[in-house]
Design a protein around this motif. Structure first.
Motif, PDB file in Angstrom:
ATOM      1  N   THR A   1       0.845  -1.194   0.000  1.00  0.00           N
ATOM      2  CA  THR A   1       0.000   0.000   0.000  1.00  0.00           C
ATOM      3  C   THR A   1       0.881   1.246   0.000  1.00  0.00           C
ATOM      4  O   THR A   1       2.090   1.161   0.196  1.00  0.00           O
ATOM      5  CB  THR A   1      -0.913   0.032   1.240  1.00  0.00           C
ATOM      6  N   TRP A   2       0.263   2.402  -0.202  1.00  0.00           N
ATOM      7  CA  TRP A   2       1.029   3.652  -0.284  1.00  0.00           C
ATOM      8  C   TRP A   2       1.875   3.852   0.967  1.00  0.00           C
ATOM      9  O   TRP A   2       3.038   4.236   0.873  1.00  0.00           O
ATOM     10  CB  TRP A   2       0.088   4.846  -0.461  1.00  0.00           C
ATOM     11  N   ASN A   3       1.295   3.616   2.154  1.00  0.00           N
ATOM     12  CA  ASN A   3       2.037   3.857   3.397  1.00  0.00           C
ATOM     13  C   ASN A   3       3.121   2.813   3.636  1.00  0.00           C
ATOM     14  O   ASN A   3       4.139   3.100   4.249  1.00  0.00           O
ATOM     15  CB  ASN A   3       1.075   3.883   4.592  1.00  0.00           C
ATOM     16  N   GLN A   4       2.900   1.602   3.123  1.00  0.00           N
ATOM     17  CA  GLN A   4       3.900   0.543   3.321  1.00  0.00           C
ATOM     18  C   GLN A   4       5.169   0.781   2.515  1.00  0.00           C
ATOM     19  O   GLN A   4       6.186   0.120   2.742  1.00  0.00           O
ATOM     20  CB  GLN A   4       3.291  -0.814   2.929  1.00  0.00           C
ATOM     21  N   VAL A   5       5.132   1.710   1.581  1.00  0.00           N
ATOM     22  CA  VAL A   5       6.313   2.000   0.763  1.00  0.00           C
ATOM     23  C   VAL A   5       7.311   2.878   1.523  1.00  0.00           C
ATOM     24  O   VAL A   5       8.507   2.848   1.239  1.00  0.00           O
ATOM     25  CB  VAL A   5       5.883   2.652  -0.578  1.00  0.00           C
ATOM     26  N   ILE A   6       6.812   3.613   2.527  1.00  0.00           N
ATOM     27  CA  ILE A   6       7.688   4.565   3.234  1.00  0.00           C
ATOM     28  C   ILE A   6       8.965   3.905   3.788  1.00  0.00           C
ATOM     29  O   ILE A   6      10.054   4.429   3.591  1.00  0.00           O
ATOM     30  CB  ILE A   6       6.905   5.319   4.335  1.00  0.00           C
TER      31      ILE A   6
ATOM     32  N   MET B   1      15.751  10.459   5.838  1.00  0.00           N
ATOM     33  CA  MET B   1      14.725  11.481   6.056  1.00  0.00           C
ATOM     34  C   MET B   1      14.325  12.154   4.752  1.00  0.00           C
ATOM     35  O   MET B   1      13.151  12.384   4.477  1.00  0.00           O
ATOM     36  CB  MET B   1      15.253  12.556   7.014  1.00  0.00           C
ATOM     37  N   MET B   2      15.343  12.476   3.955  1.00  0.00           N
ATOM     38  CA  MET B   2      15.084  13.212   2.725  1.00  0.00           C
ATOM     39  C   MET B   2      14.279  12.352   1.746  1.00  0.00           C
ATOM     40  O   MET B   2      13.389  12.839   1.065  1.00  0.00           O
ATOM     41  CB  MET B   2      16.408  13.614   2.094  1.00  0.00           C
ATOM     42  N   ASN B   3      14.601  11.050   1.706  1.00  0.00           N
ATOM     43  CA  ASN B   3      13.859  10.167   0.822  1.00  0.00           C
ATOM     44  C   ASN B   3      12.428   9.966   1.318  1.00  0.00           C
ATOM     45  O   ASN B   3      11.502   9.880   0.524  1.00  0.00           O
ATOM     46  CB  ASN B   3      14.569   8.816   0.702  1.00  0.00           C
ATOM     47  N   ASN B   4      12.260   9.916   2.659  1.00  0.00           N
ATOM     48  CA  ASN B   4      10.910   9.856   3.236  1.00  0.00           C
ATOM     49  C   ASN B   4      10.087  11.044   2.753  1.00  0.00           C
ATOM     50  O   ASN B   4       8.965  10.896   2.275  1.00  0.00           O
ATOM     51  CB  ASN B   4      10.960   9.937   4.777  1.00  0.00           C
TER      52      ASN B   4
END
Lengths: 239, 171
Positions: free
Chosen positions: A59-64, A76-79
């Motif tokens: 899911t979208w959030n699981q990609v973080i 952090m920057m990639n997040n």
């Protein structure tokens, strides 16, 4: 590349691929004439883990958490970059406070990224001391990350539309203190490196990119700065 | 040809439509990002014009997408999306829809040198052939790898056992 490098009259040498825990797994096939590299071919695929394909089944959030691992120094920057892209698709605007915290985190990441880059560069040329001086600062900034999100390297701090949590109490003062100490370390390393004979001999005039090469390869950023060309920082805005 | 909202193009690239309007299929604008959907055969000519006449001096990115759901472009699947950038803070993205079987498009490596590796990446991961590319070989996947992993018809658990060492000649 389809063709092998011409070997005569050069010495052909493989640099890498080295262990993933080093600065990045990269294989370089070089043609050497003495200590001078005359030609090289690159094999860049070793670090490719195809996160894009993994993202298809999450899911979208699981990609973080995947974005933490794109560059282990600036998680952090990639997040921030990833969730900004998702927010753009959704048409979501995050709060001013959230934007500012993200900028602070991204800037801290940028600082440690540069510290590691310059420190490791010096290590490769035989100067170990600078690396430890910089690592001390890097550890301090990782303490800040840990206080904010519980993790040092793999932060996963951002969420689509916001952040994991607000900053803990006293965080900003702590952050200011660490940033205030930073110039002293920079001076220390500057004193060790900038006028150091070995450092100068090994960096000055090495791998100079002509202005023409910079334009046609669409290079931007610090490599262009000494030549007075536009840098990305001038010409676009991150947030 | 669908109705084209031309206002956003004229604001961002004045004079563009006058010369190149016929090559446009659609204009999309989302959150300030301008995307021009263009006809595949016009891509080289348009990119050359954007570079020489409209100041888009830098290629930021070039990538492909596999659209699983296809609506208005029947049979279209993969697109190559060069993003161009000027020092005047203007950005434009070009989108081309090309067919699913034997997708191919003209290479732009001689217009923007940075396109060279991007096109190899798009070939490696999506199987798009860039006509005129000097050495269209795999750049990220191993040379033994079969298929193009970012295509939607490539299974997400499609692991492959790779054994051979990479030949130096194959680099």
């Amino acid at each position: 590349m389809n063709t092998a490098l011409p070997t005569e009259p050069f010495l052909q040498l493989n640099l890498g691929p080295s262990h993933p825990a080093t600065h990045g797994t990269l294989r370089i096939l070089v043609n050497l004439e003495g200590e001078i590299i005359r030609d090289m071919k690159l094999e860049i695929g070793y670090l490719h883990r195809c996160f894009e394909k993994m993202a298809e089944t999450h899911t979208w959030n699981q990609v973080i958490p995947f974005t933490d691992r794109l560059n282990y120094v600036s998680a952090m920057m990639n997040n921030v970059g990833y969730v900004m892209a998702v927010e753009k698709l959704l048409g979501v605007q995050v709060t001013k406070r959230c934007q500012r915290i993200r900028v602070i985190m991204a800037e801290l990441s940028r600082i440690i990224d540069h510290l590691v880059c310059i420190g490791a560069n010096a290590v490769d040329l035989g100067a170990l001391t600078c690396f430890w001086y910089f690592f001390r600062e890097r550890e301090n900034i990782y303490d800040l990350f840990e206080a904010a999100c519980g993790a040092r390297l793999t932060t996963s701090y951002t969420r689509v539309g916001g952040l994991l949590a607000d900053l803990p109490e006293g965080w900003t003062d702590w952050c200011r203190k660490i940033i205030d100490n930073l110039p002293r370390t920079l001076d220390d390393v500057e004193g060790l490196l900038t006028t150091n004979r070995i450092w100068i001999d090994r960096t000055q005039g090495v791998g100079v990119l002509s202005e023409n090469v910079l334009w046609i390869t669409d290079s931007r950023g610090p490599v262009c700065e000494p030549r007075g060309m536009p840098t990305m920082c001038e010409s676009t805005s991150l947030l | 040809m669908p109705e084209i909202d031309t206002n956003c193009v004229e604001t961002k690239i004045p004079g563009f439509l006058q010369h190149h309007g016929t090559a446009l299929v659609e204009v999309q604008e989302h959150m300030g990002d301008l995307t021009l959907v263009v006809q595949p055969e016009a891509i080289r000519q348009l990119i050359q014009a954007l570079k020489t006449n409209f100041g888009f001096e830098m290629l930021l990115d070039l990538f492909a997408m596999d659209y699983e759901i296809r609506t208005q472009y029947s049979g279209a699947l993969c697109g190559s999306l060069p993003t161009l950038f000027t020092s005047k803070k203007r950005r434009v993205r070009l989108k081309v829809f090309i067919g699913e079987t034997n997708p191919e498009i003209d290479s732009i490596h001689d217009i923007y040198a940075a396109a060279n590796w991007f096109e190899r990446e798009a070939w490696d991961l999506f199987g798009i052939t860039f006509k005129g590319h000097p050495h269209l070989t795999r750049i990220l996947c191993h040379q033994e790898f079969v298929g193009h992993p970012l295509r939607k018809d490539y299974p997400s658990d499609g692991y492959q056992q790779l054994r051979k060492a990479i030949r130096s000649a194959g680099m």
